[in-house]
Design a protein around this motif. Structure first.
Motif, PDB file in Angstrom:
ATOM      1  N   THR A 319      43.631  39.731  37.474  1.00  0.00           N
ATOM      2  CA  THR A 319      43.864  40.956  38.517  1.00  0.00           C
ATOM      3  C   THR A 319      43.263  42.348  37.856  1.00  0.00           C
ATOM      4  OG1 THR A 319      46.126  41.365  37.793  1.00  0.00           O
ATOM      5  CG2 THR A 319      45.823  40.384  39.732  1.00  0.00           C
ATOM      6  N   LYS A 322      37.061  43.196  36.617  1.00  0.00           N
ATOM      7  CA  LYS A 322      36.352  44.043  37.310  1.00  0.00           C
ATOM      8  C   LYS A 322      36.036  43.595  38.712  1.00  0.00           C
ATOM      9  CE  LYS A 322      33.939  47.039  34.093  1.00  0.00           C
ATOM     10  NZ  LYS A 322      32.887  47.019  33.116  1.00  0.00           N
ATOM     11  N   ASN A 325      39.072  43.839  40.589  1.00  0.00           N
ATOM     12  CA  ASN A 325      39.431  45.123  41.029  1.00  0.00           C
ATOM     13  C   ASN A 325      38.556  45.580  42.324  1.00  0.00           C
ATOM     14  OD1 ASN A 325      41.019  47.245  40.104  1.00  0.00           O
ATOM     15  ND2 ASN A 325      40.207  47.397  38.258  1.00  0.00           N
ATOM     16  N   ARG A 329      40.342  47.091  45.728  1.00  0.00           N
ATOM     17  CA  ARG A 329      39.908  48.209  46.655  1.00  0.00           C
ATOM     18  C   ARG A 329      39.377  47.795  47.970  1.00  0.00           C
ATOM     19  NH1 ARG A 329      36.731  51.160  41.710  1.00  0.00           N
ATOM     20  NH2 ARG A 329      38.752  51.048  40.263  1.00  0.00           N
ATOM     21  N   LYS A 332      42.250  47.334  49.941  1.00  0.00           N
ATOM     22  CA  LYS A 332      42.959  48.824  50.390  1.00  0.00           C
ATOM     23  C   LYS A 332      42.327  49.314  51.646  1.00  0.00           C
ATOM     24  CE  LYS A 332      43.637  52.198  47.877  1.00  0.00           C
ATOM     25  NZ  LYS A 332      43.576  52.891  46.651  1.00  0.00           N
ATOM     26  N   LYS A 337      46.891  51.923  53.616  1.00  0.00           N
ATOM     27  CA  LYS A 337      48.088  51.836  52.356  1.00  0.00           C
ATOM     28  C   LYS A 337      49.543  51.114  52.884  1.00  0.00           C
ATOM     29  CE  LYS A 337      46.530  55.667  49.904  1.00  0.00           C
ATOM     30  NZ  LYS A 337      46.088  57.062  49.877  1.00  0.00           N
ATOM     31  N   LYS A 342      48.843  45.835  49.457  1.00  0.00           N
ATOM     32  CA  LYS A 342      49.367  45.647  48.144  1.00  0.00           C
ATOM     33  C   LYS A 342      49.700  44.008  47.883  1.00  0.00           C
ATOM     34  CE  LYS A 342      53.372  47.060  45.253  1.00  0.00           C
ATOM     35  NZ  LYS A 342      54.470  47.627  45.096  1.00  0.00           N
ATOM     36  N   SER A 346      47.421  40.953  45.159  1.00  0.00           N
ATOM     37  CA  SER A 346      48.538  40.358  44.401  1.00  0.00           C
ATOM     38  C   SER A 346      48.899  39.155  44.616  1.00  0.00           C
ATOM     39  CB  SER A 346      49.617  41.326  43.956  1.00  0.00           C
ATOM     40  OG  SER A 346      49.233  42.711  43.891  1.00  0.00           O
TER      41      SER A 346
END
Lengths: 532, 76
Positions: A319, A322, A325, A329, A332, A337, A342, A346
């Motif tokens: 996680t 890069k 990541n 993003r 998101k 939010k 979330k 994950s």
């Protein structure tokens, strides 16, 4: 020489005696020699595998460190201007070198593990594909191979991240990989936690010795009196499951769950107890998993060191990479939010971990489905959990009795979810297909006439009344002890605080009970997890 | 530090980060929280927290996390 043999007890006594008589600085060598003797007696041919893992990880770790030192030296002579311009470029160059070394070593080791686990399966699949008679190979995995591989890989990754200093003495490192109590089925220890205890050489401590022996006895009780007995009942019914239905299948599955837990955690108790006799503390691997109030919590209490290993060495690196990541993003942006932003990134990573655990268990569809089943439940639980956290929903103040009732419901639901998950493991352990597993599952819910049950059950199984009584009473003792532990009582400390003669009585009673009531028939005597 | 507090409270609005000092030791933050928080920190401060720094003592309190962030910012 299994843990379950008189030879092992004699071996342990001799090793303990030698360990505490030689000077402190040589004590680690006693453990190393003992570990290799233990390994050679158990699995002579497989010693090559443990040597390969030891040597490759040892040299890689040393090399990783030397590249780091070279990097430091390289930058040391340069002026600030140069550093400003070139530091990033050269840091990347050194990092790449280290990354390659780490990746190759891990690939080599886990490649061996994968081949050993999957070769026979792949060979048969290939034979079928080209229409040749399958070879039907049966590869018995080297003793404890997964556990020492996980442990050494963890060490190497820790060295890579500069969390630990590499061990320069190859004998000391070899001991960390091969320490005999945990060789059979774990727990998976961390270098910075275990190695210092192994290397330093501990003083003789009567209290530790007594505590270790008590823990071993508890482990033998769980394994020999409960697990091996419950297994007889499970196998008798399940191998001929078409003649049973309803409650009988349910009882058989309860026995399977009991066997799985007592076999694995009993073996870990023995290993932890043996280590304790030498004054060495191993990381706990079980925390009374059946007291969990959610499946997520259950997995935090079951095989703890594997879960922690997966979290630190798979979940987090994945996680934090890069590529991932970017994915986080992206999620998101799409979900803003909310909970989804979330949970989805994950959750997918965690799902991957469960899949990996499934694949690790072996080439059986049942294991894979087992991974998916648990992954889905945990994901659902997480969505509820995250919603509660993000919306700041605090647990309501309730009357004590209502709270107790809710806890009971949670406990029961969790137990049932875990219980049904075990059907996958049971199918895999008996080597039956998924369709048979579903037959069992359906049969569990069929009606059994309770009077017929009593008439037929005992006459059909070759499992007599005495065995059933012993199984019930010993399970009751297990539950009673775990309830006390769950309430915070430290049983061994409690026993050791009593007078000498009381301690001796407890010791003798335990030994006699285990010897008289063992369900072990003298054949095999292995643990379910030792060839994983 | 304010920016960090904002990230933390956004990830876990139910916690008071000024007071908590055993976030990891007491299992208050789970791995999902860690993944989210570290991801946000990396983005907000333009740093790349190393997996090797994901140890309990670095994440037990807001103060400890802030120290890690500062360490990375000084390195950059």
């Amino acid at each position: 020489m299994s843990f379950i043999s008189l030879y092992f007890i004699l071996f342990l006594i001799v090793v303990l005696f030698v360990y505490f008589t030689v000077p402190k600085k040589y004590r680690y060598l006693v453990l190393l020699v003992a570990s290799y003797i233990f390994y050679l007696i158990n699995d002579l041919r497989a010693v090559i595998f443990i040597l390969l893992t030891t040597v490759t990880n040892y040299f890689s770790a040393v090399k990783l460190k030397s590249i780091s030192l070279k990097q430091k030296e390289f930058f040391a002579g340069k002026d600030e201007e140069w550093l400003k311009e070139n530091k990033k470029k050269f840091t990347k160059k050194f990092r790449k070198k280290r990354q390659w070394l780490l990746a190759l070593t891990l690939l080599f080791n886990f490649g061996i593990l994968f081949m050993l686990k999957y070769f026979a399966y792949l060979a048969d699949a290939f034979a079928e594909m080209i229409n040749v008679q399958p070879l039907g190979l049966e590869i018995l995995l080297p003793l404890g191979i997964s556990f020492y591989m996980f442990q050494s890989a963890g060490y190497l990754i820790d060295v890579y991240y500069n969390k630990v200093e590499p061990q320069k003495n190859i004998f000391k490192f070899a001991l960390f990989v091969s320490f005999f109590p945990q060789l059979v089925q774990g727990p998976i220890s961390r270098y910075n936690q275990l190695a210092p205890q192994l290397i330093e050489g501990n003083d003789f401590d009567t209290k530790q010795l007594k505590s270790g022996v008590l823990l071993m006895l508890w482990g033998y009780f769980k394994k020999l009196v409960i697990a091996d007995r419950a297994n007889i009942l499970f196998e008798t019914i399940m191998q001929n499951y078409t003649s049973y239905q309803g409650l009988e299948i349910f009882v058989a599955m309860l026995c399977f769950v009991l066997k799985l837990y007592c076999d694995f955690s009993g073996g870990i108790d023995i290993a932890t107890g043996v280590a304790k006799c030498f004054g060495i503390d191993l990381t706990p691997n079980f925390k009374r998993p059946f007291f969990a109030l959610s499946v997520t919590e259950y997995w935090r209490r079951w095989h703890i060191t594997l879960g922690a290993w997966m979290k630190d060495y798979v979940l987090y690196p994945l996680t934090l990479s890069k590529g991932y990541n970017k994915f986080i993003r992206g999620c998101k942006k799409v979900f803003k939010k909310g909970v989804a932003g979330k949970v989805i990134p994950s959750g997918i990573a965690m799902f991957f971990v469960f899949l990996l655990v499934g694949i690790w268990h072996g080439p059986d569809l049942a294991y894979l489905l087992f991974g998916v089943y648990n992954g889905v439940i945990i994901l659902i639980e997480t969505i509820f959990n995250e919603t509660r956290k993000l919306k700041k929903i605090k647990p309501k103040e309730r009357k004590k009795s209502t709270q107790r009732f809710i806890t009971f419901v949670k406990f029961t639901v969790t137990f049932m979810l875990v219980f049904f998950g075990k059907y996958f493991s049971a199918a895999a352990s008996l080597g039956v297909g998924i369709d048979v597993m579903f037959d069992w599952f359906l049969a569990t819910f069929r009606y059994t006439d309770i009077t017929l049950l009593f008439n037929n059950f005992f006459s059909r199984t070759d499992f007599n009344l005495i065995n059933i009584i012993i199984l019930l009473v010993s399970t009751a003792i297990l539950i009673f002890v775990e309830v006390l532990q769950e309430r915070g009582l430290k049983i061994r400390e409690f026993i050791l605080s009593k007078r000498q003669y009381i301690q001796w009585i407890i010791f003798y009673v335990a030994v006699i009970v285990i010897i008289l009531m063992t369900a072990y028939d003298g054949t095999g005597g292995g643990f379910a997890y030792e060839n994983f | 530090m304010d920016k960090l507090m904002e990230i933390l409270t956004e990830a876990r609005p139910d916690l008071d980060f000024e007071k908590e000092t055993r976030l990891i030791d007491d299992d208050i933050l789970d791995s999902f929280d860690i993944i989210t928080i570290v991801g946000e920190i990396n983005e907000a401060f333009d740093i790349n927290i190393n997996v090797g720094d994901l140890v309990p003592e670095n994440f037990n309190s807001a103060k400890a996390i802030w120290q890690v962030v500062q360490k990375y910012m000084n390195e950059e």
